[in-house]
Design a protein around this motif. Structure first.
Motif, mmCIF file in Angstrom:
data_model
loop_
_atom_site.group_PDB
_atom_site.id
_atom_site.type_symbol
_atom_site.label_atom_id
_atom_site.label_comp_id
_atom_site.label_asym_id
_atom_site.label_seq_id
_atom_site.Cartn_x
_atom_site.Cartn_y
_atom_site.Cartn_z
ATOM 1 N N VAL A 140 8.853 -1.986 0.420
ATOM 2 C CA VAL A 140 7.864 -1.934 1.499
ATOM 3 C C VAL A 140 8.508 -2.352 2.867
ATOM 4 O O VAL A 140 9.526 -2.952 2.600
ATOM 5 C CB VAL A 140 6.726 -2.799 0.680
ATOM 6 C CG1 VAL A 140 5.838 -2.300 -0.438
ATOM 7 C CG2 VAL A 140 7.316 -4.160 0.349
ATOM 8 N N VAL A 141 7.821 -2.436 3.627
ATOM 9 C CA VAL A 141 8.138 -2.971 4.991
ATOM 10 C C VAL A 141 7.255 -4.017 5.352
ATOM 11 O O VAL A 141 5.794 -4.054 5.307
ATOM 12 C CB VAL A 141 8.082 -1.901 5.965
ATOM 13 C CG1 VAL A 141 8.378 -2.300 7.418
ATOM 14 C CG2 VAL A 141 9.227 -0.856 5.477
ATOM 15 N N ALA A 193 4.123 -5.597 -2.769
ATOM 16 C CA ALA A 193 3.153 -5.398 -1.739
ATOM 17 C C ALA A 193 3.582 -6.847 -0.796
ATOM 18 O O ALA A 193 4.089 -7.821 -1.139
ATOM 19 C CB ALA A 193 1.773 -5.537 -1.978
ATOM 20 N N VAL A 194 3.191 -6.406 0.620
ATOM 21 C CA VAL A 194 3.360 -7.454 1.593
ATOM 22 C C VAL A 194 2.203 -7.819 2.444
ATOM 23 O O VAL A 194 1.453 -6.868 2.676
ATOM 24 C CB VAL A 194 4.480 -7.038 2.710
ATOM 25 C CG1 VAL A 194 4.465 -7.758 4.159
ATOM 26 C CG2 VAL A 194 5.900 -6.531 2.054
ATOM 27 N N VAL A 241 -2.953 -4.963 -1.183
ATOM 28 C CA VAL A 241 -3.264 -6.218 -0.455
ATOM 29 C C VAL A 241 -4.160 -5.871 0.771
ATOM 30 O O VAL A 241 -4.163 -4.956 1.363
ATOM 31 C CB VAL A 241 -1.784 -6.862 0.080
ATOM 32 C CG1 VAL A 241 -1.097 -6.096 0.984
ATOM 33 C CG2 VAL A 241 -2.334 -8.366 0.663
ATOM 34 N N ASN A 242 -5.103 -7.055 0.727
ATOM 35 C CA ASN A 242 -6.089 -6.766 1.997
ATOM 36 C C ASN A 242 -5.613 -7.851 2.813
ATOM 37 O O ASN A 242 -6.030 -9.064 2.856
ATOM 38 C CB ASN A 242 -7.538 -6.929 1.428
ATOM 39 C CG ASN A 242 -8.523 -6.746 2.772
ATOM 40 O OD1 ASN A 242 -8.149 -6.495 3.794
ATOM 41 N ND2 ASN A 242 -9.801 -6.442 2.322
ATOM 42 N N ILE A 492 2.895 -0.959 3.244
ATOM 43 C CA ILE A 492 2.828 -2.489 2.837
ATOM 44 C C ILE A 492 2.734 -2.435 1.521
ATOM 45 O O ILE A 492 2.361 -3.807 0.733
ATOM 46 C CB ILE A 492 2.033 -3.136 3.814
ATOM 47 C CG1 ILE A 492 0.452 -2.840 3.482
ATOM 48 C CG2 ILE A 492 2.543 -3.162 5.199
ATOM 49 C CD1 ILE A 492 -0.360 -3.581 4.368
ATOM 50 N N SER A 493 2.606 -1.424 0.730
ATOM 51 C CA SER A 493 2.320 -1.348 -0.649
ATOM 52 C C SER A 493 2.832 -0.225 -1.479
ATOM 53 O O SER A 493 2.673 0.668 -1.097
ATOM 54 C CB SER A 493 0.603 -1.483 -1.004
ATOM 55 O OG SER A 493 0.127 -1.747 -2.453
#
Length: 732
Positions: A140-141, A193-194, A241-242, A492-493
């Motif tokens: 992820v980034v 996830a980020v 992630v939200n 991001i996930s």
């Protein structure tokens, strides 16, 4: 561990060999259509999209290359090798960072991370993230810091890589973060996830049944350390992630539930039962709906993020594996059904939780979305048929990320490289994502987006921006398109190699302008309506338009006697006398011109005897002996020949040699008054010339019929009167 990995690869190969069958006709899905099927490499397993560059990147598991797809044209423009030809690196996971235009590919068998330059489709470097066969599974980034994180399944380590090209540590591992929580046993992180708003990284640990929380804030004393371990269900397999509310959702494949983690205090706040073997999860952050693909029960559980309860369970195809949601109020969720083979399908769930299906290639395994095209496109990687299916959804709108463009003066500029300014505001809540990039392009929505300069509010949800066109524009009309990207725009996930790729992008704002000399000239007005004398109640078809060679006509409006009219409209002329047509045109530079045209409307007046038409005299003439009485008669009609009665009609006799000598007769009773004969439909006046000494033999007089409107007299028609000497007097 090595034996298990070989069996896993063999099992995947066996599944590929078994997945043979002809594609049947697709099942219709309301509003969504398959527009193309794109051949890729062998075993496309993961797909991710850079919406800024309109590129999709496909990791081909059985190949050594990544396929690069131009999402605007649906064509493969490059096959980028991520290992030496003939080797088996097994690229399994892929991520993109639109901020830097870099692509990150995890080779799980080779144990490295390959960095691809999105501008050149060339490999920049290969970074070890473990060792050979070490099984890195997900990448992820964090676009807030441009750090890249790789979860290694076998080493229980998350590798942090510097992704900022300006950093001296660019493309190197800056931290190796242990996430083992039950030593000496394994944790085996296979999902990561980020949250770019909180700068935290979460790993779903399949062996230790928990989630590790890593601090990703460079200003924190615990930067790049595991700061918490949150219990989850059994077999955490997928994570999402939200960033808007800080919630983390973990799909537990063995315990058939979803763990909800409060990202602020790192505690599990709910466990929600779902279907069997949940394997994929994604969030529509706009609607706060969480979609869980239940691999074992062939359905999708939809969780209401506000209540932490399943609000609907929707039937899917066979073995739903991954899901991606379009982030807008009208956004669909797309579920790849891996087990459906006759044909394989994608289940499409709309905002009302109604499902339909669409035929794609064999064994779809992952889904990605380009939301910055003129129409959103969905890309489905088909493991079994070595292809990517392209789906065009119905239109989506209503992003909370809104851009605006400040207009140019007069919507025009003399510069061929104009400068534009504006704002971009993110309305997410309660944790608002920072705007990372403002994008623009001129006259197209299918080319690569360029970055505007953020001039105010950098690192916040509300920014101002400035964009200067990079190359001279031709003279004439143009359109600039602007969209913003927040911290959720990167990958991001990632769960077990498959990215939950539903990047959130803003609505596209568009503004039209003209390049050329500054326009100070108003439009030209062309009136095609014939201006003549019309008969009362006649129809008139209006015709007019405006032209403006510089900035173009913005609007044209007209009135006839104060009433709004349109070009091409047919009106009835029911106002006797002067009529006024007023036309106003405004150009795009704000210049206006108003033109006024007048014409007459009269009754059709017919003179009756004793007036006679004498061509030599140029019209109706009556010859009167100086001592005679004069009877003048006439009738009036409208355009259709219907008699007209008008109490405002008067008759005037005036001396042509001395216009000051004149008399006006009005309607009424008594001598020298106009009377109307309703039976025979004519007006009559009996005139005794002896009462007017200025009427003399040898004189020529005008007889006029008019209509009094206020203090004005509107002439309807005229005749002449010639007075001669009394014949009896001449004989004497």
């Amino acid at each position: 561990m090595k034996t298990c990995r070989k069996l896993s690869a063999s099992a995947l190969l066996l599944l590929l060999l078994l997945a043979i069958g002809a594609l049947a006709a697709p099942i219709a899905a309301a509003g969504d259509v398959v527009t193309s099927t794109i051949p890729t490499g062998s075993g496309p397993y993961a797909v991710a999209v850079n919406p800024v560059q309109h590129r999709a990147y496909v990791a081909n598991y059985w190949d050594y290359r990544v396929s690069v797809i131009n999402t605007a044209s649906d064509t493969v423009e490059a096959q980028v090798p991520v290992a030496a030809p003939g080797t088996w690196p097994f690229p399994i996971s892929i991520a993109v960072n639109p901020n830097t235009n870099k692509v990150y590919v995890v080779n799980w068998f080779k144990g490295d991370l390959v960095v691809i330059n999105g501008a050149t489709n060339a490999v920049e470097t290969s970074i070890p993230v473990g060792y050979s066969h070490a099984n890195p599974r997900a990448v992820v980034v964090n676009p807030s810091t441009n750090k890249v994180y790789v979860a290694n399944y076998s080493t229980d380590i998350v590798y942090a890589i510097e992704g900022n090209p300006a950093s001296p540590n660019y493309n190197s591992v800056v931290a190796a973060i242990p996430v083992k929580t039950n030593a000496p046993n394994w944790s085996q992180p296979r999902a990561i996830a980020v949250n770019p708003n909180l700068n935290r990284i979460y790993t779903g640990n399949g062996a230790s049944n928990d989630v590790s929380v890593i601090d990703g804030d460079p200003t924190s004393p615990t930067y790049h350390q595991m700061i918490a371990s949150v219990p989850a269900g059994t077999g955490p397999r997928a994570i999402s992630v939200n960033p808007d509310n800080g919630k983390v959702y973990v799909a537990n494949i063995t315990s058939n539930n979803v763990t909800v983690i409060n990202g602020v205090n790192n505690t599990a706040e709910a466990t929600i039962g779902v279907g069997t073997s949940p394997r994929g999860i994604d969030i529509n952050t706009t609607t706060n709906k969480i979609y869980v693909a239940n691999y074992g029960s062939d359905n999708v559980s939809i969780i209401n993020g506000a209540t932490n309860a399943v609000s609907a369970t929707v039937a899917a195809g066979s073995k739903p594996r991954t899901v991606a949601a379009v982030n807008s109020p009208t956004g669909n969720a797309y579920v790849a059904n891996y087990g459906s083979t006759t044909p394989s399908t994608v289940t499409i769930i709309n905002s009302s939780d109604m499902a339909s299906s669409l035929g794609v290639g064999l064994n779809p395994v992952s889904v990605a979305i380009d939301a910055l095209l003129p129409g959103i496109k969905v890309f489905v990687a088909n493991w079994g048929s070595n292809s990517v299916t392209v789906i065009d959804p119905p239109a989506n709108s209503g992003s909370p990320l809104v851009s605006s463009i400040n207009p140019l003066p007069g919507n025009a500029t003399p510069s061929t490289t104009p400068v534009f300014t504006g704002t971009a505001v993110n309305h997410r809540a309660p944790f608002n994502s920072n705007i990372t990039t403002v994008l623009y392009q001129i006259d197209s929505l299918t080319g690569p987006w360029q970055k505007a300069t953020i001039t105010g509010g950098a690192g916040s949800p509300s920014v101002t921006w400035q964009a200067t066109t990079s190359s001279p524009l031709d003279y004439g009309p143009h359109t600039i398109h602007v969209a913003a990207l927040d911290a959720t725009g990167a990958t991001i996930s990632s769960s077990d190699g498959n990215a939950s790729n539903s990047p959130s992008v803003g609505d596209v704002a568009s503004y039209s302008f003209k390049v050329g000399v500054s326009d100070t000239t108003p439009p030209d007005i062309v009136n095609l309506t014939p201006l003549r004398t019309y008969i009362y109640k006649a129809p008139m078809t209006l015709g007019f338009y405006a032209t403006d060679e510089q900035s173009g006509v913005a609007s044209t409006a007209a009135t006839l006697n104060g009433r709004s009219v349109l070009s091409g409209q047919t009106v009835t002329l029911d106002q006797v006398g002067k009529n006024t047509l007023t036309i106003t045109a405004t150009d795009n530079a704000g210049n206006s011109r108003t033109s006024t045209y007048t014409f007459d409307v009269a009754y059709d007046v017919k003179w009756l005897p004793p007036l006679k038409y004498v061509e030599a005299n140029g019209g109706y003439t009556h010859t009167l002996e100086v001592d005679d009485d004069l009877a003048i008669k006439w009738s009036m009609y409208d355009y259709y020949g219907k008699p007209v009665i008008d109490p405002a009609v008067v008759l005037i006799i005036s001396d042509r040699a001395d216009p000051g000598n004149a008399v006006t007769f009005i309607q009424g009773v008594g001598e020298d008054r106009i009377r109307y004969n309703a039976v025979r439909n004519f007006y009559k006046i009996e005139f005794d010339a002896e009462g007017y000494p200025w009427i003399r033999a040898g004189g020529v007089y005008d007889i006029k019929i008019g209509r009094v409107e206020g203090f004005l007299l509107e002439l309807l028609t005229s005749a002449s009167l010639q007075v001669v000497a009394d014949e009896e007097a001449e004989e004497d």
